[in-house]
Design a protein around this motif. Structure first.
Motif, PDB file in Angstrom:
ATOM      1  N   PRO B  54       0.802  -1.233   0.000  1.00 53.87           N
ATOM      2  CA  PRO B  54       0.000   0.000   0.000  1.00 53.87           C
ATOM      3  C   PRO B  54       0.836   1.285   0.000  1.00 53.87           C
ATOM      4  CG  PRO B  54      -0.879  -1.561   1.602  1.00 53.87           C
ATOM      5  CD  PRO B  54       0.415  -2.122   1.110  1.00 53.87           C
ATOM      6  N   CYS B  88       5.365  -2.849  10.684  1.00 55.51           N
ATOM      7  CA  CYS B  88       4.700  -3.431   9.507  1.00 55.51           C
ATOM      8  C   CYS B  88       5.334  -4.752   9.101  1.00 55.51           C
ATOM      9  CB  CYS B  88       4.709  -2.438   8.357  1.00 55.51           C
ATOM     10  SG  CYS B  88       3.704  -1.001   8.721  1.00 55.51           S
ATOM     11  N   CYS B  98       2.038  -7.369  -0.487  1.00 53.80           N
ATOM     12  CA  CYS B  98       3.261  -7.497  -1.289  1.00 53.80           C
ATOM     13  C   CYS B  98       3.538  -8.942  -1.714  1.00 53.80           C
ATOM     14  CB  CYS B  98       4.451  -6.924  -0.529  1.00 53.80           C
ATOM     15  SG  CYS B  98       4.664  -7.598   1.130  1.00 53.80           S
ATOM     16  N   ILE B 442      -0.516  -0.496   8.046  1.00 55.44           N
ATOM     17  CA  ILE B 442       0.158   0.091   6.888  1.00 55.44           C
ATOM     18  C   ILE B 442      -0.737   1.109   6.181  1.00 55.44           C
ATOM     19  CG2 ILE B 442      -0.447  -1.844   5.336  1.00 55.44           C
ATOM     20  CD1 ILE B 442       2.857   0.055   5.206  1.00 55.44           C
TER      21      ILE B 442
HETATM   22  S1  SF4 Z   1       5.194  -5.961   4.639  1.00 55.82           S
HETATM   23 FE1  SF4 Z   1       6.281  -4.149   3.991  1.00 55.82          FE
HETATM   24  S2  SF4 Z   1       6.374  -4.299   1.802  1.00 55.82           S
HETATM   25 FE2  SF4 Z   1       4.799  -5.712   2.459  1.00 55.82          FE
HETATM   26  S3  SF4 Z   1       2.895  -4.566   2.355  1.00 55.82           S
HETATM   27 FE3  SF4 Z   1       3.686  -4.339   4.426  1.00 55.82          FE
HETATM   28  S4  SF4 Z   1       4.899  -2.473   4.368  1.00 55.82           S
HETATM   29 FE4  SF4 Z   1       4.588  -3.080   2.243  1.00 55.82          FE
END
Ligand code: SF4
Ligand code: FAD
Ligand code: FAD
Ligand code: SF4
Ligand code: FES
Ligand code: MG
Lengths: 282, 463
Positions: B54, B88, B98, B442
């Protein structure tokens, strides 16, 4: 950090203490009927306490605490010059202050403290103010002078008859009604059993009766739901919808049961350490 | 060749042991593992993974740095897009973001992007917080309401732009759900405080114990010299089912149960003085992250049997895969296609049992999903002494109701301009769960950064 600038012991068995605390932002905004949540230190619980008085110029809030368990005993042992780590407020909805006509403000036990600012504001709003204050006995009756100073009439009731009429605050209320007084609204604050009996007494008479509920709270902002009550057919959060409610609608029995939920844990938290007035933390 | 190497497992505490402690479950990659996992990445020219994030972190670039053993360089790349990588990397629903888009995932297993992100962020923390550079003072003041991921991210970007930022937080500590909701065993509180710790050296003032709507208000802040306001108050209002018995003793909202345990450290009672009580048999309503957190917390507090009661089937459970798996490994039971209808209490007002109804999957609806329909006469009782209601949160109305002129949608969420995140009041912006409804860290963080850009533009125009 929020400094304690004044400490006054109001009663010793149970231990009741008045603290005046520096909290200018809270003092600037607070209205009668609202409360604060305090935390002494990092390990402490968040403890809700009603504002008993405020001084907008000095930037202070006055609270009155009765020792009923670990946290209240710790707060009561605080000395002038010591600090609260957290002091958040004003919380809750202010009392409905307007000219209702003749109002009766009832304070039972510690409840005299929270009813005091409401009574004073009602008087200032033009009401005829009759106050009824009560306690188990004369030596633990608090804030009599303060209440006398603002009331048109003050009735005192003690369980043992050591001062005023012998009996409960409801007996005081009966006495007022027996004189033919027409009451337009009642505020009743004290132990849940007391508020329930006042509400039961006034329900058939149709006199508007406001009570201030004190359920177990955590955040005080409507986030956790710990403080929920059943009022009429609805669930209400006392911290944001109250703490004042129509006494004729509150489910007092449920409220009392919810207050006892942590009894075992509260026992474990208790300390043997004596509080200032020589009584244990009981 | 790279395809042959399987995705590297995350080392975890043994399920039997961890079900009884609050230490972090997932232990994190060692450097060698991180490098090996990073080498699996194909360094795609058109990296699909980035579209799935995102906030569009430059994923192949930071992974490349890991293979070069330049962990600091990797951290710097992530920090361009995210201000909370250690958080995150731990709590993102990577499998639907992702990693769902990663090309390796089509035939085999996607690159463990989240675990790599966490590794890099933890490495950086272990080296000590680096304070980002701050532009010269702009002379502008911004007030931020709420210190959750949205508010914190917004504050960081505004401070970098040289504005004087003050955060007003209702609780006694900053972090929002990261502090009061998500448990220690999934997101250690030290990690959260570490992510917050570089805000103060950047000049951000964090005022705790400030309930906006009570001690001050949005309009008052604007009158008192703040040039802009950001509202990031989250979705903190617990939903209840409205079934009989929900106010009995032993019925908690997930927010209360988790706040007592996490924020107030009830799991360390009586050293910490806030009690939290759990019985032998616990039932949790709901199947999202919040429900998993509540169920696993109940186990750790000593419950003998913990069950999730959920109306739909396994495929619809909204929790992150990893949390579901972890919950199962730890012994949480699942009563699927089951819905509570009432809670019964004893004479003391304590929960005693629960009546539920069985469901079955009906015909597919317009969306193609088979929705659950109750099976008539399938009522059954479960003996239980603790119930945790984890069926979602709504917007807390303290700020929204006390702000005249603020446009809300029918659920009470704040309506914003999608580009700038400005609300119906000029100079007032909003983002995170208070706008979207309960979502993810996120997304809230991304919204905070987007609003910071909107506020920067607004302040420039304002002159
Ligand atoms: S884990 Fe990292 S790269 Fe994956 S969606 Fe969350 S913030 Fe983005
Ligand atoms: C809005 C509100 C205003 C209040 N105003 C006052 C006041 O002005 N003066 C005063 O002395 N007391 C007041 N109380 C009650 C006071 O908060 C409790 O007595 C105190 O929290 C007890 O804590 P403890 O650790 O000393 O006792 P414990 O031994 O932990 O508990 C004793 C009893 O207090 C109640 N209690 C415990 N924890 C809490 C909690 N977190 N929140 C609420 N109740 C709790 C329970 O019924 C419990 O059984 C108020 C409560 C509320 C909700
Ligand atoms: C138990 C739980 C587990 C979760 N697990 C995950 C997960 O694994 N992965 C994931 O991505 N997401 C997860 N989420 C969702 C995620 O935490 C939220 O989407 C995110 O925190 C929203 O951020 P926010 O900044 O909008 O709000 P919040 O984090 O809710 O922060 C809002 C802040 O504003 C403060 N505030 C509220 N009202 C006022 C006021 N009147 N005045 C001042 N301050 C105020 C609050 O105290 C709070 O600190 C979870 C949520 C919960 C509850
Ligand atoms: S899609 Fe997968 S393989 Fe391709 S760059 Fe992204 S992480 Fe690497
Ligand atoms: S104390 Fe948490 S909602 Fe009222
Ligand atoms: Mg206590």
């Amino acid at each position: 950090m929020y400094r304690v600038v004044k400490r006054r012991q109001l009663a010793s068995a149970p231990c009741i203490v008045l603290l005046e605390v520096e909290a200018p932002a809270v003092a600037a905004k607070v209205e009668p009927g609202q409360f604060v949540i305090v935390r002494m230190d990092e390990q402490s619980e968040r403890i809700p306490l009603t504002v008993m008085d405020f001084d907008r110029e000095k930037g202070t809030i006055t609270i009155v605490i009765q020792d009923v368990g670990y946290s209240s005993a710790m707060i009561n042992s605080m000395e002038e010059g010591s600090y609260f780590l957290d002091f958040v407020g004003p919380l809750g909805v202010p009392s409905e202050i307007e000219n209702h006509g003749t109002v009766v403000c009832i304070g039972g036990g510690l409840g005299v403290a929270p009813v005091y600012p409401i009574a004073r504001a009602l008087k200032e709003a033009g009401n005829k103010l009759i106050s009824v204050i009560g306690a188990r006995s004369a030596d633990i009756l608090i804030l009599e002078e303060e209440m006398a100073a603002i009331s048109d009439e003050l009735v005192i009731a003690t369980d043992d008859g050591s001062k005023g009429i012998k009996g409960f605050v409801t007996n005081g209320l009966e006495q007022i009604l027996a004189q033919g007084t027409k009451i337009d609204a009642i505020w009743a604050i004290g132990p849940v059993v007391m508020m329930r009996s006042v509400a039961n007494f006034t329900r058939p008479l149709g006199i508007k009766t406001i009570v201030s509920m004190n359920p177990i709270m955590v955040d005080g902002t409507g986030m956790c739901g710990a403080c929920r009550l059943t009022v009429g057919d609805e669930t209400k959060f006392a911290c944001v919808d109250g703490p004042e409610f129509d006494g004729h609608l509150v489910d007092f029995d449920l409220a009392m049961k919810r207050l006892s939920f942590y009894k075992d844990e509260e026992e474990r938290a208790k300390i043997s350490k004596d509080c200032d007035c020589g009584k244990g933390a009981q | 060749m790279a395809l042959k190497v399987p995705r590297h497992e995350m080392p975890c505490q043994d399920p039997k042991e961890r079900a009884h402690n609050f230490n972090e479950v997932a232990l994190g990659y060692a450097s060698e593992t991180a490098i090996e996992e990073a080498q699996r990445c194909l360094q795609c020219k058109n990296p699909k993974c980035v579209q799935g994030c995102p906030v569009n972190i430059s994923i192949p670039e930071f992974i490349q740095k890991i293979t070069e053993e330049d962990f600091e360089g990797a951290a710097a790349i992530i920090k361009q897009s995210s201000s909370l990588p250690a958080v995150c990397g731990r709590v993102c629903p990577q499998e639907s973001q992702c990693e769902a888009k990663c090309i390796l995932g089509i035939k085999g297993e996607s690159v463990a992007i989240g675990r790599l992100e966490r590794f890099v962020a933890d490495y950086e923390i272990s080296k000590g917080c680096k304070i980002p550079e701050v532009a010269p003072p702009s002379g502008k003041k911004v007030a931020i309401i709420g210190a959750g991921p949205a508010g914190l991210a917004c504050a960081g970007d505004l401070a970098k732009a040289g504005h004087k930022v003050t955060i007003f937080e209702a609780l006694h500590v900053a972090g929002g759900v990261l502090m009061y909701g998500i448990p220690e065993f999934r997101l250690p509180k030290d990690i959260v405080q570490n992510e917050i710790c570089n805000l103060e050296p950047m000049g951000v003032e964090i005022l705790v114990n400030q309930v906006v709507g009570k001690v001050t208000s949005v309009h008052e802040l604007l009158q008192n010299g703040y040039d802009a306001v950001f509202i990031g108050t989250g979705a903190g209002l617990p939903n209840f089912l409205g079934i009989p018995g929900e106010n009995l003793n032993g019925v908690y909202s997930a927010n209360e149960f988790l706040t007592r345990t996490n924020l107030m450290k009830g799991y360390r009672f009586p050293e910490y003085k806030t009690p939290v009580k759990v019985g032998k048999k616990v039932v949790v309503f709901g199947a999202g992250n919040v429900a998993m957190d509540a169920a696993r917390t109940a186990l750790r507090l000593g419950a003998e049997e913990v069950s999730i009661v959920y109306r739909r089937s396994r495929a619809e459970m909204p929790a992150r895969h990893e949390e579901l798996e972890h919950a199962e490994e730890e012994g949480v039971k699942f009563q699927l296609l089951t819905n509570p209808v009432s809670i019964q209490g004893d004479e003391k007002g304590a929960v005693k049992s629960l009546t539920c109804l069985r469901y079955e999957l009906g015909e597919p609806d317009a969306s193609g999903r088979r929705s659950p329909v109750p099976i008539p006469g399938s009522e059954f009782d479960i003996e239980v002494d603790t119930v945790v209601v984890a069926i979602g949160q709504g917007p807390n109305p303290l700020v929204t109701q006390s702000t005249e002129g603020l446009e809300l949608n029918k659920w009470g969420n704040i309506v914003v301009n999608e580009e700038t995140l400005e609300t119906s009041i000029p100079g007032v912006f909003a983002g995170g769960d208070i706008v979207t409804g309960a979502a993810t860290v996120i997304l809230a963080m991304g919204a905070g950064k987007k609003a910071a850009a909107g506020i920067n533009a607004y302040l420039k125009n304002k002159g």
